[in-house]
Design an enzyme around this catalytic site. Sequence first.
Site, PDB file in Angstrom:
ATOM      1  N   LYS A  84     -12.706   7.415  -1.183  1.00  7.08           N
ATOM      2  CA  LYS A  84     -11.624   7.262  -2.161  1.00  7.08           C
ATOM      3  C   LYS A  84     -12.196   6.732  -3.462  1.00  7.08           C
ATOM      4  O   LYS A  84     -12.836   5.671  -3.495  1.00  7.08           O
ATOM      5  CB  LYS A  84     -10.636   6.231  -1.619  1.00  7.08           C
ATOM      6  CG  LYS A  84      -9.282   6.777  -1.314  1.00  7.08           C
ATOM      7  CD  LYS A  84      -8.521   5.735  -0.560  1.00  7.08           C
ATOM      8  CE  LYS A  84      -7.162   5.541  -1.107  1.00  7.08           C
ATOM      9  NZ  LYS A  84      -6.470   4.463  -0.377  1.00  7.08           N
TER      10      LYS A  84
HETATM   11  C1  E4P Z   1      -3.211   4.853  -0.050  1.00  6.83           C
HETATM   12  O1  E4P Z   1      -4.091   5.667  -0.165  1.00  6.83           O
HETATM   13  C2  E4P Z   1      -2.853   3.899  -1.129  1.00  6.83           C
HETATM   14  O2  E4P Z   1      -3.917   3.061  -1.422  1.00  6.83           O
HETATM   15  C3  E4P Z   1      -1.615   3.132  -0.713  1.00  6.83           C
HETATM   16  O3  E4P Z   1      -0.640   4.045  -0.249  1.00  6.83           O
HETATM   17  C4  E4P Z   1      -1.057   2.256  -1.812  1.00  6.83           C
HETATM   18  O4  E4P Z   1       0.174   1.728  -1.408  1.00  6.83           O
HETATM   19  P1  E4P Z   1       0.890   0.515  -2.162  1.00  6.83           P
HETATM   20  O5  E4P Z   1       1.318   0.990  -3.506  1.00  6.83           O
HETATM   21  O6  E4P Z   1       2.070   0.175  -1.288  1.00  6.83           O
HETATM   22  O7  E4P Z   1      -0.111  -0.604  -2.256  1.00  6.83           O
END
Ligand code: E4P
Length: 223
Positions: A84
């Site tokens: 990521k």
């Molecule tokens: C997933 O890849 C993201 O990092 C995650 O869904 C972020 O979620 P949040 O906005 O609830 O922290």
Amino acid sequence: MKIFLDTADIDEIRTAARWGVLDGVTTNPTLYARVGGASYEAILQEICRITSGPVSAEVVSDDVDGMLEEARHYAALAPNIVVKIPMSETGLEAISRCKAEGIKTNCTLIFTANQGLLAAKAGASLLSPFVGRLDDINEEGMIVVRELAEIVAIHELEAEVLAASIRHPRHVTEAALAGAHIATVPFKVLQQMVRHPLTDKGIVQFKKDWEAARAALAAKQGD
Ligand code: E4P
């Protein structure tokens, strides 16, 4: 639509895998900090033993070389790791270089369709628009998912749209209708998707009626 679990909690991942609904996992530094107790690498490897679907591991470096070094490190942990990388000029360059090295990437922190389009062009295989965080600032997060899914379909891009920052079950339904290929959901949302009060009520009623019927039959046979 595929369902990923948005967590670094091994018990939650094992449970979703047992239910037969787990297609992959996304983690980030916040989710890792929530569980702690072991190295990020050890947790990622454990997750990759539970699922053969894509498992996202997030980099934290600010520069391309640092991101690449982290990407190579995480990609070497298991064949299903997807690295990521946050959306930025630096992130795009890192995504492009990862693609050249055969390392799969998930471009994270996408808040506009244009950001997603650029990430796809740079070579990201997953595009993560953040729905909940846009809703939090009074925008319509799902519009980005819909626009991006349409762009990917119209131009036959290789990337998949992964609806992220999902806050409630309705988001999952809307992401599926908007054409998202994947939604990554917190375990609590997955549990909420399973439950309905009428389902619970129905199960209790069927059991009660079954027992009444059996008791009536037993009484009749005892006559
Ligand atoms: C997933 O890849 C993201 O990092 C995650 O869904 C972020 O979620 P949040 O906005 O609830 O922290």
